[in-house]
Design an enzyme around this catalytic site. Structure first.
Site, short mmCIF file in Angstrom:
data_model
loop_
_atom_site.label_atom_id
_atom_site.label_comp_id
_atom_site.label_asym_id
_atom_site.label_seq_id
_atom_site.Cartn_x
_atom_site.Cartn_y
_atom_site.Cartn_z
N LYS A 80 3.00 34.58 39.06
CA LYS A 80 2.02 35.66 38.64
C LYS A 80 2.31 36.93 37.32
CE LYS A 80 4.75 38.35 41.92
NZ LYS A 80 4.88 38.76 43.37
N TYR A 83 12.13 59.25 14.21
CA TYR A 83 11.22 60.21 14.56
C TYR A 83 12.40 61.16 15.37
CZ TYR A 83 6.80 58.24 14.16
OH TYR A 83 5.60 57.49 13.80
C1 LIG Z 1 6.42 38.28 43.54
C2 LIG Z 1 6.40 37.84 44.86
C3 LIG Z 1 7.34 36.66 45.10
C4 LIG Z 1 8.59 36.44 44.07
O1 LIG Z 1 9.44 37.51 44.06
P1 LIG Z 1 10.82 37.63 43.44
O2 LIG Z 1 11.34 38.68 43.75
O3 LIG Z 1 10.14 37.70 41.71
O4 LIG Z 1 11.43 36.42 43.60
C5 LIG Z 1 7.70 36.00 46.28
N1 LIG Z 1 6.67 36.24 47.34
C6 LIG Z 1 5.46 37.19 47.04
C7 LIG Z 1 4.61 37.60 48.28
C8 LIG Z 1 5.45 37.96 45.86
O5 LIG Z 1 4.66 38.91 45.76
#
Ligand SMILES: *Cc1c(COP(=O)(O)O)cnc(C)c1O
Length: 346
Positions: free
Chosen positions: A38, A246
Site C-alpha cells: 500500500k 532561513y
Molecule cells: C499496513 C498493514 C500491514 C503491514 O504492517 P507493517 O507494520 O508495515 O508490517 C499488515 N496488515 C494490515 C491490515 C495493514 O494495514
C-alpha cells in the site's frame, strides 16, 4: 521517462528487498509470507516492489484502496487484497475479479453478498477498533455462505511487549473453524517476531520489507533498502560569524566549508532534521547545518575537500536511527518521500 534526470534520487537496493522478504518468510515458519505494498509500496514504487517480490516467490499482496489495486492489475498477481474493503463506488472494479476486498463492516458484507461477489477476504476487529466486523458478527452468522479466502485481523501493539497481543491472538484463534475461510492471517512485520502462535496461515509484513526494524529479532536480518541521495548545487566557504539558511539559526564558529544539496522538506526531508540530520561521503560524516528549506539543504563538508558541484551525497537514512533522531516514525520516513526523486533500483 523524464527527459532529464532529477537532482535527487532514491537508490533502492533490490537485493536487500528480496533478502528481507526471504528472512521474513523464514521467520514465518510454516505460514506463507505476503507483502503489504500500500501507499505505493511504502513510497518505493508498488509496481517495482511487487515485481521483485513476485519473482522471489511472494504470492499475496495487500493494498489499501481500489485505485492502488488498479495500478497493479496488469501484473496479474496470484492474490491481491484491498484492505479497506469495498465502497459502493468500488463495486464495478471489485466485481472484475483481479483483487479481493477485505470486507470490514456489516454494510460491506451485505453489499458484497447482494452483488453476488465471489471470493473475498474479511477483516475482524479483535481490539484495535479501526477496521473490521466484530467477533460477535462472526459467531452470529454474518459470514455464513460467503466464499472467504482469508480471514484477517490486525495487531494494535505488535511492536510492544504488552498483554494486548496475546488477547488479540486468542480472540482471533477462537474463530478457527467458525467460518469457511481457507486461511487465517494476523501478523504484520513486528507480529511475525512475536512467535509461531501469531503466524496462522499467512503473514503480512510491510515496513520490515523496506528496512524497518522494530524488534531485536529483526535487527540481525533486516537490511536497509532505501538510500536517499542528493546532488550538490553549490559549494561555498562560510566565514566565521556568518550564518546559514532561513532565520540564521546556524552560525559558523570558524570558517566552514558548506555544500548546498538539492533536497528539502517538499521531498519529505522535513524540518525536524534541521541541525540534527546527517549525510555522508564515504566514511565521512557531514552534519546538516541550519534549517531545512523547501528544496535545499546545507551540510558541512570541511572533511571532504574533493566534493564539488554535481557530486552526489547520501543522506543518513537507516530507519531505526533516523526515526529516533527525527521523532518521525519509520513509516513516515518512507511514505513521506516525495515525487521529485528518481527511484533507481540497484
Ligand atoms: C499496513 C498493514 C500491514 C503491514 O504492517 P507493517 O507494520 O508495515 O508490517 C499488515 N496488515 C494490515 C491490515 C495493514 O494495514
Amino acid at each position: 521517462m523524464s527527459p532529464v534526470s532529477a537532482p535527487l534520487r532514491l537508490s533502492l537496493d533490490g537485493d536487500a528487498l528480496v533478502a528481507n522478504w526471504r528472512a521474513l518468510d523464514a521467520m514465518s515458519g510454516s505460514a506463507s509470507c505476503g507483502a503489504a505494498v500500500k501507499a505505493d509500496g511504502y513510497g518505493l514504487g508498488a509496481a517495482e516492489v511487487t515485481q521483485r517480490l513476485a519473482e522471489a516467490g511472494c504470492r499475496d499482496f495487500f493494498v489499501a484502496s481500489w485505485n492502488e489495486a488498479l495500478a497493479l492489475r496488469e501484473r496479474e498477481l496470484p492474490s491481491l487484497t484491498v484492505l479497506h474493503g469495498v465502497r459502493a463506488e468500488d463495486m464495478p472494479l471489485a466485481l472484475a475479479g483481479f483483487a479481493r476486498p477485505a470486507l470490514s463492516s456489516v454494510a460491506q458484507v451485505r453489499r458484497w453478498r447482494e452483488a453476488g461477489g465471489g471470493a473475498c477476504d474479511v477483516m475482524v476487529d479483535t481490539g484495535m477498533n479501526r477496521l473490521g466486523i466484530s467477533i460477535d458478527d462472526v459467531t452470529s452468522g454474518l459470514l455464513d455462505g460467503l466464499t472467504i479466502d482469508t480471514l484477517m485481523s490486525h495487531l494494535a501493539c505488535a511492536d510492544e511487549d504488552v498483554p494486548m497481543n496475546a488477547r488479540q491472538r486468542d480472540a482471533f484463534a477462537g474463530l478457527r473453524g467458525r467460518t469457511g475461510a481457507r486461511r487465517m492471517s494476523l501478523a504484520n512485520s513486528a507480529g511475525i517476531a512475536l512467535g509461531a502462535d501469531y503466524h496462522f496461515d499467512l503473514t503480512r509484513p510491510g515496513i520490515a520489507l523496506y528496512g524497518g526494524i522494530q524488534c531485536a529479532a529483526h535487527a540481525a536480518q533486516i537490511r536497509q533498502v532505501v538510500f536517499p541521495q542528493a546532488q550538490i548545487l553549490q559549494r561555498r566557504r562560510v566565514k566565521v560569524g556568518e550564518t546559514v539558511g532561513y532565520n540564521a539559526t546556524w552560525t559558523a564558529a570558524e570558517d566552514t566549508e558548506v555544500a548546498i544539496l538539492n533536497i528539502g522538506y517538499a521531498d519529505g526531508y522535513l524540518r525536524c532534521f534541521s541541525g540534527k540530520g546527517g549525510a555522508h561521503s564515504g566514511d565521512r560524516r557531514l552534519p546538516v547545518l541550519g534549517r531545512v528549506s523547501m528544496d535545499l539543504l546545507a551540510v558541512g563538508v570541511d572533511d571532504a575537500a574533493e566534493l564539488a558541484e554535481g557530486d552526489w551525497i547520501g543522506l543518513d537514512y537507516a530507519l531505526p536511527e533516523t526515526a529516533a533522531r527525527s521523532g518521525l516514525s519509520q513509516y513516515e520516513l518512507l511514505t513521506g518521500l516525495g515525487q521529485r526523486f528518481d527511484r533507481v533500483w540497484i
